[in-house]
Design a protein around this motif. Structure first.
Motif, short mmCIF file in Angstrom:
data_model
loop_
_atom_site.label_atom_id
_atom_site.label_comp_id
_atom_site.label_asym_id
_atom_site.label_seq_id
_atom_site.Cartn_x
_atom_site.Cartn_y
_atom_site.Cartn_z
N THR A 152 8.72 -16.28 -1.78
CA THR A 152 7.79 -15.16 -1.67
C THR A 152 6.40 -15.55 -2.16
O THR A 152 6.25 -16.18 -3.20
N THR B 207 2.74 -13.88 -3.21
CA THR B 207 2.07 -12.61 -3.51
C THR B 207 0.62 -12.80 -3.10
O THR B 207 -0.05 -13.74 -3.54
N SER C 77 7.64 -8.01 1.84
CA SER C 77 8.76 -7.87 0.89
C SER C 77 9.07 -6.38 0.78
O SER C 77 8.21 -5.52 1.02
N ASP D 38 9.42 -4.37 -1.56
CA ASP D 38 8.79 -3.52 -2.57
C ASP D 38 7.35 -3.17 -2.16
O ASP D 38 6.54 -2.80 -3.00
N ASN E 3 1.78 -3.16 -3.16
CA ASN E 3 3.03 -3.27 -3.90
C ASN E 3 3.35 -1.90 -4.53
O ASN E 3 2.64 -1.45 -5.43
N THR F 140 5.73 -0.92 -6.54
CA THR F 140 6.06 -0.96 -7.97
C THR F 140 4.79 -1.07 -8.80
O THR F 140 4.62 -0.37 -9.81
N ALA F 141 3.87 -1.94 -8.35
CA ALA F 141 2.61 -2.10 -9.07
C ALA F 141 1.83 -0.79 -9.02
O ALA F 141 1.25 -0.37 -10.03
N GLY G 62 3.99 -8.60 -1.58
CA GLY G 62 4.83 -9.77 -1.31
C GLY G 62 5.00 -10.07 0.17
O GLY G 62 5.10 -9.17 0.99
C1 LIG Z 1 5.27 -5.95 -7.43
O1 LIG Z 1 4.85 -5.45 -8.67
C2 LIG Z 1 5.79 -5.57 -9.72
C3 LIG Z 1 5.21 -4.88 -10.95
O2 LIG Z 1 3.93 -5.34 -11.24
C4 LIG Z 1 6.08 -7.05 -9.95
O3 LIG Z 1 7.05 -7.19 -10.95
C5 LIG Z 1 6.59 -7.65 -8.66
O4 LIG Z 1 6.78 -9.03 -8.84
C6 LIG Z 1 5.58 -7.42 -7.55
N1 LIG Z 1 6.13 -7.92 -6.30
C7 LIG Z 1 5.60 -8.96 -5.66
C8 LIG Z 1 6.32 -9.38 -4.43
O5 LIG Z 1 4.60 -9.55 -6.05
#
Ligand SMILES: *[C@@H]1O[C@H](CO)[C@@H](O)[C@H](O)[C@H]1NC(C)=O
Ligand SMILES: *[C@@H]1O[C@H](CO)[C@@H](O)[C@H](O)[C@H]1NC(C)=O
Ligand SMILES: *[C@@H]1O[C@H](CO)[C@@H](O)[C@H](O)[C@H]1NC(C)=O
Ligand SMILES: *[C@@H]1O[C@H](CO)[C@@H](O)[C@H](O)[C@H]1NC(C)=O
Ligand SMILES: *[C@@H]1O[C@H](CO)[C@@H](O)[C@H](O)[C@H]1NC(C)=O
Ligand SMILES: *[C@@H]1O[C@H](CO)[C@@H](O)[C@H](O)[C@H]1NC(C)=O
Ligand SMILES: *[C@@H]1O[C@H](CO)[C@@H](O)[C@H](O)[C@H]1NC(C)=O
Length: 291
Positions: free
Chosen positions: A94, A96, A127, A129, A193, A195-196, A219
């Motif tokens: 992956t 980023t 990805s 997420d 992202n 989650t971020a 991702g």
């Molecule tokens: C998306 O964000 C989360 C939290 O910051 C991080 O842990 C995760 O690695 C990120 N995903 C990618 C694919 O960068």
């Protein structure tokens, strides 16, 4: 007797070394030598196949994985859209990345042309997420109202309203804001992202929120003949793509299409049998002397 056999052995070793040395340093393994060591691109180290760029020749990588190493961070271009590479994770394959035009600036100049990214035909997938956000630019602000998802952009001395809209997985506008936004000049779909973004939910004002979310990147999972590459590596080879297309396995003797053939084992065998023969001859010579 004894010294006679010794010199035969020494002579044989000399001949063997003379035969082996030129074959193992011929021009055929130029790719093997130059692709074997990992490389560095801008601020990312320990890179190898499928990436190439900077001082790393294209034949050491996969054609779609060229990096531009001249900026602070590596840049990769996918379907004409430049992305800033924030990190590369080999175990999960992956990358980023963040859209380069939006890096540190959610209000790029309209002259850079807002473009919707696509991964069509590229060896990448978003990805799981990540999701899309629509940003509307050049809108007329509603008088006296500032919506939660509104921010202003100033380009060429003109300030206009912008709105970001988080879409659902299917890409449709889910919060209904779109219908209330009048007269926008352009819209662009950008990945982020999830989650971020959740972690940044309290970031204010909206301009800061959008900037931080876009700068967090998203991702991209890659697919670059990885099972074949593992096989090549296991056979002692180095992955690459000769003549820019397809896969090549660079081995210490020459280039193979998939994996190294056991020619190195062959020279090893030849060497060990010579040592064995010499030991035998020496033992026999000693016995002769005793008799
Ligand atoms: C998306 O964000 C989360 C939290 O910051 C991080 O842990 C995760 O690695 C990120 N995903 C990618 C694919 O960068
Ligand atoms: C470099 O990357 C390889 C795999 O691509 C990994 O096995 C190795 O541990 C890494 N080395 C360092 C110093 O990070
Ligand atoms: C690399 O990026 C720089 C700055 O973005 C650009 O000027 C240059 O043309 C790029 N090089 C290549 C080979 O694309
Ligand atoms: C981007 O996609 C959206 C929605 O699919 C579309 O309305 C818009 O015109 C596209 N923008 C560009 C610059 O192609
Ligand atoms: C996302 O992908 C990872 C592996 O890449 C997987 O472990 C995880 O279960 C997936 N999550 C969802 C919600 O599909
Ligand atoms: C949209 O573009 C048109 C023509 O390019 C321009 O006249 C108009 O002022 C723009 N609207 C906004 C809100 O920027
Ligand atoms: C190795 O090379 C020989 C002759 O070139 C060929 O017959 C054999 O199939 C090859 N073996 C592998 C594992 O590729």
């Amino acid at each position: 007797m004894n010294s006679y056999f010794f010199s035969i052995c020494h002579l044989s070793f000399l001949v063997l070394i003379l035969i082996l040395v030129p074959t193992s340093s011929g021009s055929d393994n130029e790719q093997y030598t130059s692709c074997r060591r990992p490389f560095e691109c801008a601020n990312i180290r320990n890179l190898s196949y499928p990436f190439w760029g900077g001082s790393r020749p294209q034949y050491c990588g996969h054609p779609n994985f060229g990096l531009n190493c001249t900026n602070q961070a590596p840049q990769i271009t996918i379907n004409s859209i430049p992305y800033r590479v924030l990190s590369i994770d080999y175990p999960t394959k992956t990358l980023t990345v963040a859209r380069a035009e939006f890096w540190n600036n959610p209000c790029p100049s309209p002259t850079t042309l807002y473009k919707n990214a696509t991964l069509d035909g590229a060896p990448f997938a978003y990805s799981n997420d990540s999701q899309d956000m629509i940003i509307l630019f050049g809108c007329q602000a509603l008088p006296g109202v500032t919506l939660d998802n509104q921010f202003s952009c100033t380009n060429d001395g003109t300030t206009t309203a912008s709105y970001f809209i988080i879409t659902s997985g299917g890409g449709e506008v889910s919060n209904g804001f779109g219908t209330f936004i009048p007269g926008c000049n352009s819209s662009v779909v950008v990945r982020f992202n999830q989650t971020a973004a959740l972690g940044l939910a309290d970031a204010r004002p909206s301009y800061i929120y959008v900037k931080r979310v876009l700068d967090s990147g998203f991702g991209l999972r890659w697919d670059a003949n990885d099972p074949i590459c593992s096989g090549c590596a296991q056979s002692g080879g180095v992955c690459g793509s000769d003549s820019g297309s397809g896969f090549s396995c660079y081995c210490s003797d020459k280039v193979y299409p998939v994996a190294c053939n056991s020619t190195r084992g062959g020279s090893g065998m030849c060497f060990s049998s010579l040592v064995f023969t010499c030991v035998l001859l020496k033992t026999w010579a000693k016995l002769e002397v005793v008799h």
